[in-house]
Scaffold this active site. Structure first.
Site, short mmCIF file in Angstrom:
data_model
loop_
_atom_site.label_atom_id
_atom_site.label_comp_id
_atom_site.label_asym_id
_atom_site.label_seq_id
_atom_site.Cartn_x
_atom_site.Cartn_y
_atom_site.Cartn_z
N ASN A 42 0.85 -1.20 0.00
CA ASN A 42 0.00 0.00 0.00
C ASN A 42 0.88 1.25 0.00
O ASN A 42 1.96 1.27 0.60
CB ASN A 42 -1.01 0.01 1.16
CG ASN A 42 -0.40 -0.18 2.53
OD1 ASN A 42 0.64 -0.80 2.69
ND2 ASN A 42 -1.05 0.38 3.53
N ILE A 43 0.42 2.26 -0.72
CA ILE A 43 1.17 3.51 -0.89
C ILE A 43 0.21 4.65 -0.56
O ILE A 43 -0.73 4.92 -1.32
CB ILE A 43 1.69 3.64 -2.35
CG1 ILE A 43 2.51 2.41 -2.74
CG2 ILE A 43 2.51 4.92 -2.49
CD1 ILE A 43 2.84 2.31 -4.23
N GLU A 44 0.44 5.26 0.60
CA GLU A 44 -0.50 6.30 1.06
C GLU A 44 -0.07 7.69 0.60
O GLU A 44 1.01 7.87 0.02
CB GLU A 44 -0.62 6.23 2.59
CG GLU A 44 -1.17 4.87 3.01
CD GLU A 44 -1.48 4.76 4.49
OE1 GLU A 44 -1.00 5.60 5.29
OE2 GLU A 44 -2.23 3.82 4.83
N CYS A 53 -3.98 0.65 -2.77
CA CYS A 53 -3.87 -0.58 -1.98
C CYS A 53 -2.77 -1.49 -2.52
O CYS A 53 -2.41 -1.42 -3.70
CB CYS A 53 -5.18 -1.35 -2.03
SG CYS A 53 -6.55 -0.58 -1.17
N GLU A 55 -2.89 -4.65 -3.23
CA GLU A 55 -3.36 -5.56 -4.29
C GLU A 55 -3.34 -4.86 -5.64
O GLU A 55 -2.91 -5.42 -6.65
CB GLU A 55 -4.80 -6.01 -3.99
CG GLU A 55 -4.96 -6.76 -2.68
CD GLU A 55 -5.26 -5.86 -1.49
OE1 GLU A 55 -4.69 -4.73 -1.40
OE2 GLU A 55 -6.04 -6.27 -0.63
N CYS A 94 -10.41 -3.18 -4.93
CA CYS A 94 -9.43 -4.18 -5.38
C CYS A 94 -10.13 -5.42 -5.93
O CYS A 94 -9.68 -6.01 -6.92
CB CYS A 94 -8.48 -4.55 -4.25
SG CYS A 94 -7.36 -3.18 -3.83
N1 THU Z 1 -5.38 -1.34 2.23
C1 THU Z 1 -4.80 -2.18 1.32
O1 THU Z 1 -3.64 -2.01 0.94
N2 THU Z 1 -5.55 -3.19 0.83
C2 THU Z 1 -6.84 -3.45 1.17
O2 THU Z 1 -7.50 -4.29 0.57
C3 THU Z 1 -7.45 -2.69 2.27
C4 THU Z 1 -6.73 -1.46 2.70
C5 THU Z 1 -4.57 -0.23 2.77
C6 THU Z 1 -5.03 1.12 2.34
C7 THU Z 1 -4.48 2.00 3.43
O3 THU Z 1 -3.15 2.34 3.12
C8 THU Z 1 -4.46 1.09 4.65
O4 THU Z 1 -4.62 -0.23 4.17
C9 THU Z 1 -5.54 1.39 5.66
O5 THU Z 1 -6.77 1.43 5.07
#
Ligand code: THU
Length: 134
Positions: A42-44, A53, A55, A94
Site C-alpha cells: 500500500n502507498i499512502e 492498496c 493488491e 481491489c
Molecule cells: N489497504 C490495502 O492495501 N488493501 C486493502 O484491501 C485494504 C486497505 C490499505 C489502504 C491503506 O493504506 C491502509 O490499508 C488502511 O486502510
C-alpha cells in the site's frame, strides 16, 4: 507455487509499505499463470484519496508489464511494527480490479487466517454479481 510460499512473498512485499498515515501495512504477491510473482504494497498520500492498496499496486505493476493471465494472489496486512496474524481481506475496489482481469471461478485469493492457518477464496465468493465487460 504453494499458498504458503506465496504468503511469504506477500510478507516480503509488506516490508515496502508506505503507510505513515494509517500505520497499517499491507503486502500482496500476485502469481501469474506463467509463474512470475509481482509484489505490491500500500502507498499512502497526505491527501488521502490517492492512496493505492497493495493488491492494486501488484496488479498494475503486472498489467503494465504485459501480464494478462493470473492464477492467485496472497495478501497479508496488519498494524506496523507487528507480524501480521489476522485475516486481511481485499477492499471492494481491489476486488473489482481483480474482476476485470481474472476468472471469477478459478482465481484464488489466499489470506492468512490467524498465525498458522490460510484461507483460500475464489473471486466469485468474494465478489458475487461483480460488474463486468459482459
Ligand atoms: N489497504 C490495502 O492495501 N488493501 C486493502 O484491501 C485494504 C486497505 C490499505 C489502504 C491503506 O493504506 C491502509 O490499508 C488502511 O486502510
Amino acid at each position: 507455487m504453494t499458498n504458503e510460499a506465496l504468503i511469504q512473498e506477500a510478507k516480503k512485499a509488506r516490508e515496502k509499505s508506505y503507510s505513515p498515515y494509517s500505520h497499517f501495512q499491507v503486502g500482496a504477491a500476485l502469481l501469474t499463470k506463467s509463474g512470475n510473482v509481482y509484489h505490491g504494497c500500500n502507498i499512502e498520500n497526505a491527501s488521502y484519496s490517492p492512496t493505492n492498496c497493495a493488491e492494486r499496486t501488484a496488479f498494475f505493476k503486472a498489467i503494465s508489464e504485459g501480464e494478462r493471465e493470473f492464477e492467485k494472489i496472497a495478501i497479508v496486512g496488519g498494524p506496523a511494527e507487528k507480524e501480521p496474524e489476522e485475516l486481511c481481506a481485499p477492499c471492494g475496489v481491489c476486488r473489482q480490479v481483480m474482476n476485470e482481469f481474472c476468472d471469477r471461478d478459478t482465481f484464488e485469493i489466499v489470506l492468512m487466517d490467524g498465525p498458522d492457518a490460510i484461507k483460500v477464496l475464489t473471486l466469485a465468493e468474494l465478489l458475487p454479481y461483480g460488474f463486468t465487460l459482459e
